[in-house]
Design an enzyme around this catalytic site. Sequence first.
Site, PDB file in Angstrom:
ATOM      1  N   GLY B  64       0.953 -14.356   4.391  1.00 50.22           N
ATOM      2  CA  GLY B  64       1.223 -12.918   4.332  1.00 50.22           C
ATOM      3  C   GLY B  64       0.769 -12.348   2.997  1.00 50.22           C
ATOM      4  N   GLY B  66       1.366  -8.892   2.086  1.00 49.20           N
ATOM      5  CA  GLY B  66       1.984  -7.605   1.807  1.00 49.20           C
ATOM      6  C   GLY B  66       2.489  -7.567   0.376  1.00 49.20           C
ATOM      7  N   ALA B  68       5.257  -8.590  -0.993  1.00 49.49           N
ATOM      8  CA  ALA B  68       5.850  -9.837  -1.472  1.00 49.49           C
ATOM      9  C   ALA B  68       4.787 -10.937  -1.584  1.00 49.49           C
ATOM     10  CB  ALA B  68       6.982 -10.270  -0.545  1.00 49.49           C
ATOM     11  N   ARG B 355      20.972   6.941   7.848  1.00 52.04           N
ATOM     12  CA  ARG B 355      20.051   6.702   8.960  1.00 52.04           C
ATOM     13  C   ARG B 355      20.747   6.216  10.219  1.00 52.04           C
ATOM     14  NH1 ARG B 355      15.072   3.537   5.841  1.00 52.04           N
ATOM     15  NH2 ARG B 355      14.351   5.375   4.719  1.00 52.04           N
ATOM     16  N   ARG B 464      19.550  -1.025   5.222  1.00 55.34           N
ATOM     17  CA  ARG B 464      18.739  -0.880   4.019  1.00 55.34           C
ATOM     18  C   ARG B 464      18.660   0.582   3.605  1.00 55.34           C
ATOM     19  NH1 ARG B 464      13.944   0.594   2.962  1.00 55.34           N
ATOM     20  NH2 ARG B 464      13.121   0.529   5.093  1.00 55.34           N
TER      21      ARG B 464
END
Lengths: 250, 666
Positions: B64, B66, B68, B355, B464
Amino acid sequence: MNLTLKIWRQAGPKTKGEMVTYPVTDISADMSFLEMLDVLNEQLNARGEEPIAFDSDCREGICGMCGLMISGKAHGPEVTTTCQLHMRSFSDGDEITIEPWRADAFPVIKDLVVDRSSFDRIIQAGGFISANTGSAPEAHSVPVPKHHADRSFMAAACIGCGACVAACPNASGMLFTAAKITHLGELPQGQPERSARVVNMLDQHDREGFGGCTNIGECSLACPKEIPLDVINQLNKDLRYALIHHGTPE
Amino acid sequence: MTTTPTTSSTPAPGLVYGLYSEGEPITDTKAPDGPIDRRWNTRKFEAALVNPANRRKLSVIIVGTGLAGGAAAATLGEAGYHVKSFCYQDSPRRAHSIAAQGGINAAKNYKNDGDSTYRLFYDTVKGGDYRSRESNVYRLAEVSANIIDQCVAQGVPFAREYGGLLDNRSFGGVQVSRTFYARGQTGQQLLIGAYQALERQVAAGTVEMFSRHEMLEVIVVDGKARGIIARDLVTGEIETHLADAVVLASGGYGNVFYLSTNAMGSNVTATWRAHRKGAYFGNPCYTQIHPTCIPVAGDHQSKLTLMSESLRNDGRIWVPKRAEDCDKDPRQIPEEDRDYYLERIYPSFGNLVPRDIASRQAKNVCDEGRGVGPKVGDFRRGVYLDFTDALKRMSADAVAEKYGNLLDMYQRITGENPYEVPMRIYPAVHYTMGGLWVDYDLQSTIPGLFVAGEANFSDHGANRLGASALMQGLGDGYFVLPHTIRDYLAKGPFEKIDESHEAVVEARASVDARVAKLLSINGDRSVDSFHKELGTVMWEYCGMERSEEGLLKAIDLIRGLRDEFWRNVKVLGGADTLNQSLEKAGRVADFLELGELMCIDALHRRESCGGHFRAESQTDDGEALRHDEEYAYVAAWEWGGQDGAPVLHKEDLVYEFVELKQRSYK
């Protein structure tokens, strides 16, 4: 609406390709262009024909993965990415040709999928600021005048999709390269490597087989992020300065 | 290889609900004790160092690219380790972090409004509805300021004020301005910063980049992660890559719902394969559903698009009071026939409730038959987000200045002009707080397997906060993982292994067999049709509201669907070429297993917290009700084997600094 699609099919990098005609029916105006291709692929799959390979990922116009020549225009008739183009831009009965990006520096992998790793290699040649993790000074220690920050941001909006190359009669990658030169060159942090950056990135651009820029301007018109042509002036200015003051690269 | 677990009919004895068992609790997360503001420094000091000369002999695989993964690959490359970086996209610059719009939090206190590391820590623990670890969250708040410094040094063009200093805005209902942003493209600009740092290391020879590669298995040798099996998506070749440690930074699993704001390729395969090899999965049921997305337009819909929730600052949300008004032109519905339901139910927070609450209330009014927009199935799934009042108050130019790019995007997708007609919005799956369980070092329960960013479960608890995902991704990648992984790598280089090792041969054989199986079934249904059906089940029963009855039903449906998938999926094309159907098939096969675990986790957690709303656990007026005495723990699930049942390990959450409170927004 009902449409006739003429789509480039090519089994692999070394095989010969051809345009194949596919009629599609009952296309809704609310579909995106790629959803229309999804529908076609489901139909092909159902009748045992291999689906058409095309790239897309975020489908919200920011990752730069998608990109098709649609009736001769990079990303089609609107100023946007292929994934954000919707079928309401077309009319019932239209014939649409769909091709991959065409450029020596973007070889076809399969059908509508091309290899754009040449862009990564241009970045490797100098499209960065050398700042190892942990070595950064406090962010407010270097103020950046707002107009420089804004212009830097404008150039940094490039998504690396390659439409500029596909639209250019010379298949030049100059708008992409110049956008990075401008993004980093507008910032104080980008100054130490500014001359080396332009020389090395341009050298890599030429090695990758992209054509030269002859100021036609198709690139900027096709750019979904509307990167202006004047970033190329910036590149040329930086290049002149670099060659006069630092000489040619080794 | 994966085959088909049989559909459950008779529950096995000794299992809760006939579905899972409970194992030993997790007692040590490796976080140091002591004052919370000293813990990270203590850990960094105690973590062993690796001599610079030895680093190039140590290799790390990172899956990955992205925020991170890209940040970790660049940083470990700079430190001199030999890094192999993998992504399924054609370039590491395209990872889905790029799509984040709003911003990144950092406790800089540039606005002099009373922000501090402690306040960011406190807000994040509270925002996570008290289901995250204090030590981890404090560390996240602590490194947040370094992230901004690092990004500015790399040339990230953050928004600035006329004096040349960085601008901030407030975000996500907190009372300080700590969010740094680059218009609506913050994720893109941060990712390009990490990408450029990564490409610099590729040029320097410390990072080897493998684009268009997908990890399909983790190699575990003598209990340690030692490599991966990956498929070259262009040639179809199955490749073995060995290393001293493996990092998964492969993002979240929101695409289990088929429709989400994730990218088309976002998937759970890397983490799910690791889970099957022994890595525990933490809190899989914690998903975040974002209230301001563009509604589904029809059956052809392939993904959903989010619009920044900043729109709720000036837009008013409503539906008609009467179901019979729902197909009227909204401009013809008089004020007295409109229900501004958030303002009505939550007079003090109004349209700015968190949210999860905004999302659930939108679902409720649509369930009552008062949704608007086109019918999809039997229901209209949309509510109005109306800028009429804002346009009167502020002028069209001022609205355009503030929200122009979002309103333009809405118009492009829907074909409607939001300056004239109220926009329609509906919640969509956006982020997954759950992920592989990791300790304070970001190490999973497989030694040598580290997990960073959205792929791990660690920092957001049950919900989050806005502008926290970018902070966590870069925090893990630039500042946390590079320090903790060295403690592990200092024990290496580990025993040399080659491709003839039994564990490697076995991993590879299982991948080959799975690919061959998928291509050989040649049934009647496309991969997408299974994915859509799974998504419908997940959204209906494991979406915004979950109940025991619904979850039990979903588990049965998923098992039946998985069984059918392995008998009846149709994947055309070959193994030795670019084959996008085959790629999707492998991902959907894993979603079909993950979906069941998500439902089991949601079933076992008989409380409402954050994004997880259990119908059985609500207050008299329909608000979420936590049960801290029973459920203040992390649920870490162990794979129970192909025909076995998952095993639950509880990690108690201890709150030494933040007092647990029920949230109220009335």
